[in-house]
Design a protein around this motif. Sequence first.
Motif, PDB file in Angstrom:
ATOM      1  N   ILE A 183      -3.269  -5.353  -2.355  1.00 33.26           N
ATOM      2  CA  ILE A 183      -2.514  -4.162  -1.962  1.00 33.26           C
ATOM      3  C   ILE A 183      -2.933  -3.871  -0.527  1.00 33.26           C
ATOM      4  O   ILE A 183      -4.073  -3.502  -0.254  1.00 33.26           O
ATOM      5  CB  ILE A 183      -2.804  -2.970  -2.902  1.00 33.26           C
ATOM      6  CG1 ILE A 183      -2.492  -3.357  -4.354  1.00 33.26           C
ATOM      7  CG2 ILE A 183      -2.005  -1.743  -2.482  1.00 33.26           C
ATOM      8  CD1 ILE A 183      -1.046  -3.756  -4.624  1.00 33.26           C
ATOM      9  N   LEU A 184      -1.986  -4.080   0.400  1.00 33.45           N
ATOM     10  CA  LEU A 184      -2.311  -4.129   1.812  1.00 33.45           C
ATOM     11  C   LEU A 184      -1.516  -3.118   2.633  1.00 33.45           C
ATOM     12  O   LEU A 184      -0.605  -2.472   2.137  1.00 33.45           O
ATOM     13  CB  LEU A 184      -1.994  -5.525   2.372  1.00 33.45           C
ATOM     14  CG  LEU A 184      -2.709  -6.720   1.738  1.00 33.45           C
ATOM     15  CD1 LEU A 184      -2.116  -8.011   2.267  1.00 33.45           C
ATOM     16  CD2 LEU A 184      -4.193  -6.667   2.015  1.00 33.45           C
ATOM     17  N   GLY A 185      -1.838  -3.087   3.929  1.00 31.46           N
ATOM     18  CA  GLY A 185      -1.046  -2.327   4.888  1.00 31.46           C
ATOM     19  C   GLY A 185      -1.877  -1.311   5.636  1.00 31.46           C
ATOM     20  O   GLY A 185      -2.479  -0.439   5.022  1.00 31.46           O
ATOM     21  N   THR A 186      -1.920  -1.441   6.962  1.00 31.21           N
ATOM     22  CA  THR A 186      -2.650  -0.465   7.769  1.00 31.21           C
ATOM     23  C   THR A 186      -1.730   0.610   8.332  1.00 31.21           C
ATOM     24  O   THR A 186      -2.192   1.683   8.700  1.00 31.21           O
ATOM     25  CB  THR A 186      -3.364  -1.158   8.940  1.00 31.21           C
ATOM     26  OG1 THR A 186      -2.395  -1.900   9.693  1.00 31.21           O
ATOM     27  CG2 THR A 186      -4.435  -2.098   8.442  1.00 31.21           C
ATOM     28  N   ARG A 187      -0.413   0.326   8.384  1.00 27.76           N
ATOM     29  CA  ARG A 187       0.513   1.303   8.953  1.00 27.76           C
ATOM     30  C   ARG A 187       1.552   1.767   7.940  1.00 27.76           C
ATOM     31  O   ARG A 187       2.300   2.692   8.202  1.00 27.76           O
ATOM     32  CB  ARG A 187       1.215   0.720  10.180  1.00 27.76           C
ATOM     33  CG  ARG A 187       0.234   0.290  11.280  1.00 27.76           C
ATOM     34  CD  ARG A 187       0.958  -0.146  12.544  1.00 27.76           C
ATOM     35  NE  ARG A 187       1.604   0.979  13.197  1.00 27.76           N
ATOM     36  CZ  ARG A 187       2.874   0.993  13.621  1.00 27.76           C
ATOM     37  NH1 ARG A 187       3.644  -0.052  13.414  1.00 27.76           N
ATOM     38  NH2 ARG A 187       3.377   2.047  14.214  1.00 27.76           N
ATOM     39  N   GLY A 220       0.814  -1.219   0.000  1.00 27.53           N
ATOM     40  CA  GLY A 220       0.000   0.000   0.000  1.00 27.53           C
ATOM     41  C   GLY A 220       0.844   1.264   0.000  1.00 27.53           C
ATOM     42  O   GLY A 220       0.537   2.231  -0.712  1.00 27.53           O
ATOM     43  N   ALA A 221       1.917   1.265   0.801  1.00 29.65           N
ATOM     44  CA  ALA A 221       2.821   2.419   0.835  1.00 29.65           C
ATOM     45  C   ALA A 221       3.512   2.594  -0.509  1.00 29.65           C
ATOM     46  O   ALA A 221       3.646   3.719  -1.030  1.00 29.65           O
ATOM     47  CB  ALA A 221       3.848   2.242   1.949  1.00 29.65           C
ATOM     48  N   CYS A 222       3.950   1.480  -1.102  1.00 30.69           N
ATOM     49  CA  CYS A 222       4.607   1.543  -2.414  1.00 30.69           C
ATOM     50  C   CYS A 222       3.641   2.064  -3.484  1.00 30.69           C
ATOM     51  O   CYS A 222       4.018   2.889  -4.325  1.00 30.69           O
ATOM     52  CB  CYS A 222       5.113   0.154  -2.807  1.00 30.69           C
ATOM     53  SG  CYS A 222       6.433  -0.488  -1.765  1.00 30.69           S
ATOM     54  N   ALA A 223       2.395   1.573  -3.445  1.00 31.64           N
ATOM     55  CA  ALA A 223       1.397   2.008  -4.427  1.00 31.64           C
ATOM     56  C   ALA A 223       1.114   3.502  -4.301  1.00 31.64           C
ATOM     57  O   ALA A 223       0.914   4.204  -5.303  1.00 31.64           O
ATOM     58  CB  ALA A 223       0.110   1.207  -4.252  1.00 31.64           C
ATOM     59  N   THR A 224       1.121   4.010  -3.070  1.00 35.66           N
ATOM     60  CA  THR A 224       0.902   5.437  -2.845  1.00 35.66           C
ATOM     61  C   THR A 224       2.046   6.258  -3.431  1.00 35.66           C
ATOM     62  O   THR A 224       1.826   7.284  -4.089  1.00 35.66           O
ATOM     63  CB  THR A 224       0.774   5.722  -1.333  1.00 35.66           C
ATOM     64  OG1 THR A 224      -0.281   4.913  -0.805  1.00 35.66           O
ATOM     65  CG2 THR A 224       0.473   7.179  -1.068  1.00 35.66           C
ATOM     66  N   ALA A 225       3.269   5.776  -3.214  1.00 32.68           N
ATOM     67  CA  ALA A 225       4.445   6.503  -3.716  1.00 32.68           C
ATOM     68  C   ALA A 225       4.464   6.570  -5.239  1.00 32.68           C
ATOM     69  O   ALA A 225       4.718   7.632  -5.822  1.00 32.68           O
ATOM     70  CB  ALA A 225       5.719   5.847  -3.194  1.00 32.68           C
ATOM     71  N   VAL A 226       4.187   5.448  -5.895  1.00 31.51           N
ATOM     72  CA  VAL A 226       4.234   5.464  -7.364  1.00 31.51           C
ATOM     73  C   VAL A 226       3.076   6.275  -7.940  1.00 31.51           C
ATOM     74  O   VAL A 226       3.211   6.909  -8.993  1.00 31.51           O
ATOM     75  CB  VAL A 226       4.280   4.037  -7.962  1.00 31.51           C
ATOM     76  CG1 VAL A 226       5.629   3.396  -7.699  1.00 31.51           C
ATOM     77  CG2 VAL A 226       3.165   3.133  -7.437  1.00 31.51           C
ATOM     78  N   THR A 227       1.942   6.278  -7.251  1.00 33.61           N
ATOM     79  CA  THR A 227       0.817   7.119  -7.691  1.00 33.61           C
ATOM     80  C   THR A 227       1.206   8.593  -7.629  1.00 33.61           C
ATOM     81  O   THR A 227       0.974   9.357  -8.578  1.00 33.61           O
ATOM     82  CB  THR A 227      -0.417   6.871  -6.802  1.00 33.61           C
ATOM     83  OG1 THR A 227      -0.820   5.503  -6.941  1.00 33.61           O
ATOM     84  CG2 THR A 227      -1.564   7.781  -7.198  1.00 33.61           C
ATOM     85  N   LYS A 228       1.804   8.984  -6.520  1.00 36.68           N
ATOM     86  CA  LYS A 228       2.226  10.381  -6.357  1.00 36.68           C
ATOM     87  C   LYS A 228       3.256  10.758  -7.416  1.00 36.68           C
ATOM     88  O   LYS A 228       3.167  11.828  -8.048  1.00 36.68           O
ATOM     89  CB  LYS A 228       2.815  10.590  -4.962  1.00 36.68           C
ATOM     90  CG  LYS A 228       3.213  12.034  -4.678  1.00 36.68           C
ATOM     91  CD  LYS A 228       3.691  12.209  -3.240  1.00 36.68           C
ATOM     92  CE  LYS A 228       4.063  13.671  -2.977  1.00 36.68           C
ATOM     93  NZ  LYS A 228       4.511  13.853  -1.568  1.00 36.68           N
ATOM     94  N   GLY A 229       4.205   9.865  -7.649  1.00 33.06           N
ATOM     95  CA  GLY A 229       5.231  10.144  -8.647  1.00 33.06           C
ATOM     96  C   GLY A 229       4.661  10.260 -10.050  1.00 33.06           C
ATOM     97  O   GLY A 229       4.993  11.187 -10.802  1.00 33.06           O
ATOM     98  N   ALA A 230       3.791   9.323 -10.414  1.00 32.91           N
ATOM     99  CA  ALA A 230       3.218   9.329 -11.764  1.00 32.91           C
ATOM    100  C   ALA A 230       2.345  10.561 -11.982  1.00 32.91           C
ATOM    101  O   ALA A 230       2.405  11.204 -13.044  1.00 32.91           O
ATOM    102  CB  ALA A 230       2.411   8.050 -11.990  1.00 32.91           C
ATOM    103  N   LEU A 231       1.532  10.921 -10.988  1.00 34.64           N
ATOM    104  CA  LEU A 231       0.668  12.093 -11.131  1.00 34.64           C
ATOM    105  C   LEU A 231       1.495  13.377 -11.239  1.00 34.64           C
ATOM    106  O   LEU A 231       1.169  14.268 -12.038  1.00 34.64           O
ATOM    107  CB  LEU A 231      -0.302  12.181  -9.953  1.00 34.64           C
ATOM    108  CG  LEU A 231      -1.295  13.346  -9.980  1.00 34.64           C
ATOM    109  CD1 LEU A 231      -2.132  13.347 -11.260  1.00 34.64           C
ATOM    110  CD2 LEU A 231      -2.200  13.315  -8.752  1.00 34.64           C
ATOM    111  N   THR A 232       2.560  13.454 -10.460  1.00 37.63           N
ATOM    112  CA  THR A 232       3.441  14.627 -10.534  1.00 37.63           C
ATOM    113  C   THR A 232       4.047  14.761 -11.927  1.00 37.63           C
ATOM    114  O   THR A 232       4.121  15.865 -12.496  1.00 37.63           O
ATOM    115  CB  THR A 232       4.560  14.534  -9.467  1.00 37.63           C
ATOM    116  OG1 THR A 232       3.960  14.424  -8.178  1.00 37.63           O
ATOM    117  CG2 THR A 232       5.454  15.756  -9.494  1.00 37.63           C
TER     118      THR A 232
END
Length: 368
Positions: free
Chosen positions: A178-182, A20-32
């Motif tokens: 795609i997982l992760g609570t923390r 989940g953290a990795c997916a968030t990072a790549v989303t932010k990078g791609a959108l930027t």
Amino acid sequence: MSDKVEGQEEKPLKHGFTTGACATAVTKGALTMLITQQSVSEAEVWLPAGFAHSFELLECEFTRDMAQCATIKNAGDDPDATHKAKIVATVCWTDGSGIELDGGVGVGRVTKPGLPVPVGEAAINPVPRKMITRAVEEVMAEFEIERGVKVVISVPDGEEMAKKTLNARLGIIGGISILGTRGIVVPFSTAAYKASVVQAIQVARASGCKHIVLTTGGSSEKYAMRMYPELPEEAFIQMGDFVGFSLQHAKRLGMDTVSLVGMMGKFSKVAQGVMMVHSKSAPVDFFFLARAAGEAGASPELQAAVAEANTAAHAADLAAEAGVMQFFEILSEYACRHALAHIGGGIKVETVLVTMKGDVLGRAEISG
């Protein structure tokens, strides 16, 4: 015995980062990249664990209408099936408004009820969904853009990785979740294992199961499946060492009957009243086993031999060789009684003791 070499300092285990953290990072990078039309090499995201982390971005590419990048998941020292998975985000503009989030290649799709994601949707759990959505909103606000955005998360090797997980049994087909609570992966996390047990019981309930079978591992589960051919696959749940925890949630989630299937090593501890059966949590009480053998009619000599046994399996062999099979029925009954006492009754508990080869040694069933 410890694997630690004498005189060698034990290194602290390294934390890793969730899918989940990795997916968030790549989303932010791609959108930027989509907005700025410039390549980026890293993306920093705030994790629910309470700190920010910067992820390295790979394979960055963009056009006027689409951008894509990847990162490699690092699970730290956790034996994680998704360690070194490539997590990819593809971001594009839409004609509408708002944020669309979906899974692509290698991200599973939910086909059974009982999971935190509705049937038909990509297996992207609630916390990662919030993290990804928040990252998109923050980037859009930073650049003062109001447009519709679609984000697709892919894991190229996800379908193969999913074979090492319980996803298929839970009804997640076609890839990993795609997982992760923390946002972080704690090495050998008991919390993650416990969460998977609860999720499995929820899936069993949503599939209509009122009778589940809890086992300590793969071998005992295989034997259990032969014992209960009438039960669906969802009814079989590997609880690991967490006997009491699993029983409490089985009761909470409305199960009528719970069958415990396992071998002497761990289940002799349940018979003693130990509800967390890890090898380090409590020793086998051989004097208790000797008393149980006495209740089963064992001779004083056999009771003494059981008290001096090397392992619970050794004690079982001594009783079996002497033909004192009532010993195993008594242990199974003790296990049922302690299980019911632990959860305050209210359900039926069955205990089945099996050999390493899957033969039934003893069996008992008690309603609380």
